[in-house]
Design a protein around this motif. Sequence first.
Motif: not given
Length: 234
Positions: A4-11, A174-177, A144-147, A188-190
Amino acid sequence: MSSQPLSDNATFPETGEAFITSWSGGKDACYAFWLAQQQGGHPAALYTMLDEDGTHTGSHGLHREIIEAQANALGVTVLFRSVPRGHYEQHMKDVIGEAQEKFGITSVVFGDIDLDAHKVWLDRVTDEANTIPRFPLWHYTRRQLLDDVLSAGFKSMIVSVKHDKMDTKYLGQIMTPELADEIQALGICPTAEDGEFHSLVVDGSCFATPLKVKTGAIRQDNWGHSMIQITLSE
């Protein structure tokens, strides 16, 4: 390792490092747990804060048996604390200390995304508890996180909404795209990072078996949430 694509700030925990996860039962906590595991960390346990009665989680309104069922599906134990309102910090330090003693954990994984003030607080509390905070989702782009959560096979149900922000018709969905698009069109923020709704993960890449649940009555708490009752169906 995760693709998965990760943020450069992830730890993340170091390879082989035992960690405990702050666990709400929702998608962000679960995805953070999975990414930390994918990056080589060793998941020792979850911890979940309950209401004063020790029966339900706060904003999600989930009975502890649902959290226990998730932990069983993940193959880890879960540590609970019953927390009077306003006493969260000390209970968090206490449960971290228990995990250090029982499992030798050296870090705590959180599902936070981008609320700086909350991260500053978590940094301080974990430092005072002599452990290291890890933020696998930090500064991940919200949609992008939700996707990515959906693409990785995680299945989550909306179980709580702020009733001044979202209609109760979304409870139990149930959450879907497509549902994410509908929610986003409402302004609203998804990913609900601002607390508009909360979710329950019922299946995913790290689950040995899916949770089998059924929905019941809708209730309201004293802090603006409408919650749908979730029980195990078997």
